[in-house]
Design an enzyme around this catalytic site. Structure first.
Site, PDB file in Angstrom:
ATOM      1  N   GLU A 174      -3.673  -0.947   2.193  1.00 38.40           N
ATOM      2  CA  GLU A 174      -4.843  -0.124   2.515  1.00 38.40           C
ATOM      3  C   GLU A 174      -4.606   1.379   2.725  1.00 38.40           C
ATOM      4  OE1 GLU A 174      -7.100  -1.929   5.672  1.00 38.40           O
ATOM      5  OE2 GLU A 174      -7.710  -3.612   4.395  1.00 38.40           O
ATOM      6  N   GLU A 285      -7.185  -9.473   0.485  1.00 41.98           N
ATOM      7  CA  GLU A 285      -7.859  -9.659   1.772  1.00 41.98           C
ATOM      8  C   GLU A 285      -9.347  -9.853   1.527  1.00 41.98           C
ATOM      9  OE1 GLU A 285      -7.337  -7.049   5.094  1.00 41.98           O
ATOM     10  OE2 GLU A 285      -5.167  -6.853   4.782  1.00 41.98           O
TER      11      GLU A 285
END
Length: 391
Positions: A174, A285
């Site tokens: 991320e 995710e």
């Protein structure tokens, strides 16, 4: 006779193939949060107390009973490469040994392990991640690790696993709030370092904006869209996929119990972009709460990936050995437990393993996942690799 539309839908479905499906294991990055943002909190930490990577006894459950073939294993750069060394080739060998034990437990079972530096493209201060730490490669920050150091780190880590065909290299968890051009620069440096080590396995490369699929073609946090840059990634082995995260609540954060965001509605531009540039993606995710509304959204999400040939795998967020009654996803502050087998909510009721995984996701795990061969965009036939494990 099939209509043209039906024929095209059938052809698209026939071409789609999910090779990897499983769960993210979160815990190796635990134990460093500081309410006062005091850098160094929990470093290096105590294994089994502050952090842990995997409960090895659950690997048999996941593989034999739940039929998955992929685990994404989070670790922390500041523990792997302590601050006194800096980011690069010098590791804390004790921490690496514990991490390697987890990877070995997974791959010896015949499953695939995604190596996940859970650092948001930052290094040197994890005390309040994702907010703290210097952006890797930021030349205006004298405290920042350089892109060259990041490449050296990946060259060393990949070299240690180049003989383990069941490893997948996840470049970074991320990235956010940084120039998208720098995300591309760091991704490319990691790929260069990995390939220079002799490693041939699958790599997955993130974009900006927390690598969100819904915002892939949009400006995020004031930075250019990932779509404007990530197509420029070059891998001499053509064995790199795009790493995508996508949650189902209103702000895509994965923190709320109400699901109201559809993969089909939000990932269309990303999917079209992947198709245009002949790229593949893994969603490493995603998640939802234990309610009927989220059941439908989770089902639709997994079916969307299965129906579109641009997606080769997914891992649900998250299991891990030290969550306790805490929830990694979609809880609105409630202690609902995690995807860890045996998990319980704070009231003693079954945790998310029972109410989300067993209830919804397990039946959506493809029956014909890749079980042998080197990790690849195209399954076991995609790369001719080295057999065995080098340690």
């Amino acid at each position: 006779m099939l209509s043209l539309k039906a024929t095209l839908l059938f052809a698209a479905s026939a071409a789609a193939k999910i090779y990897y499906a499983g769960v993210a294991e979160s815990g190796g990055e635990f134990g460093v949060y500081s309410a006062t943002a005091t850098n160094g909190t929990g470093l290096p930490g105590t294994f089994g107390v502050d952090y842990a990577f995997l409960n090895a006894s659950t690997v048999n459950i996941w593989v034999d009973q739940n039929k998955i073939n992929t685990f994404r294993v989070a670790f922390l750069l500041e523990r792997m490469c302590p601050l006194q060394y800096g980011l690069g080739k010098r590791f804390n060998e004790t921490y690496f040994s514990h991490f390697n034990d987890a990877i070995t437990a997974i791959t010896a079972k015949g499953a695939y392990a995604i190596l996940d530096p859970h650092n948001y493209m930052r290094y040197n201060d994890p005390s309040q991640q994702p907010a703290t730490g210097s952006v890797i490669g930021n030349t205006t920050d004298p405290a920042a690790a350089t892109t060259a150091q990041f490449q050296a780190f990946w060259n060393e880590l990949a070299g240690r696993y180049k003989g383990n065909e069941r490893v997948i290299f996840g470049i970074m968890n991320e990235p956010h709030d940084m120039p998208t051009a720098l995300v591309l620069q760091n991704d490319q440096a990691a790929i260069n370092g990995i390939r220079a080590s002799g490693a041939k396995q699958l790599i997955i490369a993130p974009g900006n904006g927390y690598t969100g699929g819904h915002s892939w073609t949009q400006s995020s946090q004031g930075d250019a869209p990932s779509a404007d840059y990530l197509y420029q990634i070059r891998d001499p082995l053509n064995n790199t996929a795009i790493d995508i995260h996508e949650y189902l609540d209103y702000d895509f954060s994965g923190t709320h119990t109400i699901c109201n965001q559809s993969f089909a509605a939000n990932l269309g531009p990303l999917t079209a972009w992947l198709k245009t540039y002949q790229l593949k993606a893994m969603v490493t995710e995603f998640g939802g709460d234990n309610n009927t509304m989220c059941d439908a959204y989770l089902t639709d999400a997994v079916e969307y990936m299965a129906d579109n040939a641009e997606y080769i795998g997914w891992t649900a967020w998250a299991a891990g050995p030290i969550w306790g009654t805490g929830s990694p996803c979609c809880n609105s502050g409630l202690g609902l437990g995690s995807l860890e087998p045996g998990s319980r909510a704070s009231d003693g009721s079954p945790g998310l393993y029972y109410t989300v995984w067993l209830k919804v996701l397990e039946k959506l795990v493809p029956k014909n996942l890749q079980r042998n061969g080197m990790s690849s965009l195209n399954g076991a036939a995609g790369v001719k690799g080295v057999k065995g494990y080098s340690g």
